[in-house]
Design an enzyme around this catalytic site. Structure first.
Site, short mmCIF file in Angstrom:
data_model
loop_
_atom_site.label_atom_id
_atom_site.label_comp_id
_atom_site.label_asym_id
_atom_site.label_seq_id
_atom_site.Cartn_x
_atom_site.Cartn_y
_atom_site.Cartn_z
N HIS A 1 5.97 4.23 12.48
CA HIS A 1 5.89 4.20 11.01
C HIS A 1 6.85 5.28 10.48
CE1 HIS A 1 3.26 3.90 7.24
NE2 HIS A 1 3.84 5.07 7.04
N HIS B 1 9.30 6.91 7.59
CA HIS B 1 9.84 7.02 6.23
C HIS B 1 11.32 7.38 6.40
CE1 HIS B 1 6.13 6.73 3.73
NE2 HIS B 1 5.61 6.83 4.95
N ARG C 1 0.84 -1.21 0.00
CA ARG C 1 0.00 0.00 0.00
C ARG C 1 0.87 1.26 0.00
NH1 ARG C 1 -0.39 4.63 2.79
NH2 ARG C 1 0.08 3.46 4.68
N ASP C 2 1.57 1.50 1.09
CA ASP C 2 2.32 2.76 1.22
C ASP C 2 3.45 2.81 0.18
OD1 ASP C 2 3.02 5.21 2.22
OD2 ASP C 2 3.47 4.52 4.24
N ASN D 1 9.13 4.15 2.97
CA ASN D 1 9.24 3.71 4.36
C ASN D 1 10.59 3.02 4.55
OD1 ASN D 1 6.27 3.22 3.39
ND2 ASN D 1 6.15 3.57 5.58
N CYS E 1 5.14 9.35 -0.31
CA CYS E 1 3.76 9.75 -0.09
C CYS E 1 3.38 10.76 -1.17
CB CYS E 1 3.55 10.35 1.30
SG CYS E 1 1.85 10.93 1.53
P1 HMG Z 1 -13.08 14.58 -1.92
O1 HMG Z 1 -12.85 15.15 -3.27
O2 HMG Z 1 -13.27 15.52 -0.78
O3 HMG Z 1 -14.26 13.53 -1.89
O4 HMG Z 1 -11.87 13.59 -1.60
P2 HMG Z 1 -15.70 13.56 -2.48
O5 HMG Z 1 -16.55 12.81 -1.49
O6 HMG Z 1 -16.11 14.95 -2.88
O7 HMG Z 1 -15.56 12.66 -3.80
C1 HMG Z 1 -14.76 13.04 -4.89
C2 HMG Z 1 -14.71 11.90 -5.88
O8 HMG Z 1 -14.00 10.80 -5.29
C3 HMG Z 1 -16.08 11.35 -6.27
O9 HMG Z 1 -15.98 10.83 -7.59
C4 HMG Z 1 -16.26 10.21 -5.32
O10 HMG Z 1 -17.14 9.22 -5.80
C5 HMG Z 1 -14.86 9.66 -5.24
P3 HMG Z 1 -16.59 11.64 -8.84
O11 HMG Z 1 -18.03 11.81 -8.52
O12 HMG Z 1 -15.85 12.96 -8.87
O13 HMG Z 1 -16.26 10.75 -9.99
N1 HMG Z 1 -14.61 8.94 -3.97
C6 HMG Z 1 -14.13 7.70 -3.91
N2 HMG Z 1 -13.78 6.82 -4.85
C7 HMG Z 1 -13.32 5.62 -4.42
N3 HMG Z 1 -13.19 5.29 -3.13
C8 HMG Z 1 -13.52 6.16 -2.16
C9 HMG Z 1 -14.03 7.43 -2.55
N4 HMG Z 1 -14.44 8.48 -1.85
C10 HMG Z 1 -14.81 9.42 -2.73
N5 HMG Z 1 -13.37 5.81 -0.88
C11 HMG Z 1 -11.04 11.64 -0.46
C12 HMG Z 1 -11.75 12.98 -0.35
C13 HMG Z 1 -10.66 11.23 0.95
C14 HMG Z 1 -11.95 10.61 -1.07
C15 HMG Z 1 -9.79 11.80 -1.37
O14 HMG Z 1 -9.06 12.92 -0.97
C16 HMG Z 1 -8.89 10.59 -1.32
O15 HMG Z 1 -9.24 9.50 -1.75
N6 HMG Z 1 -7.67 10.74 -0.81
C17 HMG Z 1 -6.74 9.62 -0.76
C18 HMG Z 1 -5.61 9.97 0.07
C19 HMG Z 1 -4.61 8.84 0.15
O16 HMG Z 1 -4.84 7.69 -0.15
N7 HMG Z 1 -3.39 9.23 0.61
C20 HMG Z 1 -2.32 8.30 0.77
C21 HMG Z 1 -2.47 7.52 2.03
S1 HMG Z 1 -2.05 8.46 3.50
C22 HMG Z 1 -0.39 8.10 3.77
O17 HMG Z 1 0.23 7.57 2.89
C23 HMG Z 1 0.21 8.35 5.11
C24 HMG Z 1 0.41 7.06 5.93
O18 HMG Z 1 1.25 6.16 5.26
C25 HMG Z 1 1.00 7.39 7.30
C26 HMG Z 1 2.27 8.24 7.23
O19 HMG Z 1 3.20 7.96 6.46
O20 HMG Z 1 2.31 9.19 8.03
C27 HMG Z 1 -0.94 6.36 6.18
MG MG Z 2 3.42 6.29 5.23
#
Ligand code: HMG
Ligand code: MG
Length: 317
Positions: free
Chosen positions: A206, A208, A15-16, A248, A239
């Protein structure tokens, strides 16, 4: 100070790691990687995420990946940002989800398009609904030692977000140094602060490895008694919402360090190296893992000795 005799590795590479690689792997190849990690003895694996495919195209098809995993004795988790993601995760039959909040307002906004407070309200619903279906939830706090947009982060903010995630029903909170800026004493002090609101066996770390501090940070945190460590095979990833962040810490490097300290992980380093080589071949890149690089160099040295008919003096496993 001593370190725990056993450490649980949470493998986040599928995933990450893969979410930030230039080449997107097919769901089949992601499942193959997970099966190889499982064969190496890793039990807890983050298999993907149900997020917007516009935001993170590399994770599209996580449901197909899950369907191809040979699930015995595995604890698979997926990231979900909202109820929509949870519905997809439940339909795919997962046992565990992870929600991801941040200790930085700007990062929260960029990553999930809402404030920290809004995210916590949203996650409270997601976690309650997940638990109603018998699915357990992990909580992440990102940017615990620094933010790409805001710089320094107040530890009190980390403690309060971590506390809120546990309070809403997360079984564990993972403290994310998303951009890998922290150092060992800072990391240890933060864990000690969080440990005032959470038992140590519910705290994961966690890191990086952007500035090469991850192993030192892990060691410093192990000395507090923390025994759950997130890592990514071959050090893949970064990220997408944290410019400049490296992957990571590499799982191979963590397992090697732990083996050198006689800390049990249940993971075979040889098989892990093979899984990492598989991932790197698919991604057409070199491993960021220093252990993988060292083993690779040793293997090519032995080959060249064999070709010249000389005997290698390199010893060890
Ligand atoms: P938004 O634009 O505010 O959401 O995004 P929305 O509800 O207005 O929807 C926008 C569009 O996304 C719509 O589609 C929804 O259907 C779709 P459209 O009508 O425009 O075609 N949608 C989805 N599609 C699939 N699955 C869903 C979903 N939800 C809405 N669940 C949202 C808000 C959270 C959805 C968006 O910003 C998003 O998906 N972000 C993903 C962020 C992400 O994955 N980041 C990486 C992980 S975090 C990380 O890596 C850190 C970590 O490792 C820890 C660390 O290192 O510190 C965990
Ligand atoms: Mg991470």
């Amino acid at each position: 100070m001593s370190v725990p005799s056993r450490v649980t590795i949470v493998e986040v590479g599928p995933r990450d790691g893969l979410q930030n690689e230039k080449l997107a792997l097919s769901p089949q190849m992601r499942a193959e990687l997970i099966n190889r990690l499982a064969a190496a003895g890793v039990i807890r694996i983050e298999a993907g995420s149900f997020v917007s495919p516009t935001a993170v195209p590399q994770m599209a098809g996580t449901d197909q990946t899950l369907a191809l995993i040979l699930k015995q004795n595995l604890r698979l988790a997926v990231l979900v940002p909202n109820l929509r993601g949870l519905a997809d995760a439940l339909a795919a039959g997962v046992d565990e989800i992870a929600v991801f909040a941040a200790a930085s307002e700007t990062f929260s906004k960029r990553n999930i398009n809402c404030s920290i407070e809004e995210s916590l309200q949203r996650y409270a619903e997601v976690v309650a609904e997940a638990r109603r279906h018998g699915v357990s939830a992990r909580g992440y706090v990102s940017c615990v030692l620094g933010c790409p947009y805001e710089g320094a982060i107040d530890g009190a903010r980390v403690v309060s977000v971590a506390g809120a995630l546990l309070e809403m029903g997360c079984f564990e909170v993972s403290l994310g140094d998303t951009i890998g800026v922290g150092g060992p004493l800072q990391a240890r002090r933060l864990v000690e602060r969080v440990a005032r609101v959470a038992p140590l066996d519910r705290i994961a770390v966690h890191f990086h490895d952007t500035y090469g501090q991850a192993l030192a940070n892990i060691f410093a945190c192990l000395e507090t008694g923390v025994s759950i460590v997130d890592s990514s095979i071959a050090g893949l990833g970064g990220c997408p919402f944290a410019p400049g962040a490296a992957g990571n810490v590499a799982t191979e490097d963590v397992v090697y360090m732990l083996q050198r300290m006689d800390v049990e992980t249940g993971v075979s380093l040889d098989r892990l190296l093979a899984a990492g080589a598989f991932a790197c071949a698919q991604l057409d890149r070199a491993p960021a893992s220093r252990v993988a690089q060292a083993y690779g160099a040793r293997a090519s040295l032995s080959k060249s000795y064999a070709a010249t008919g000389l005997r290698s003096t390199t010893r060890g496993k």
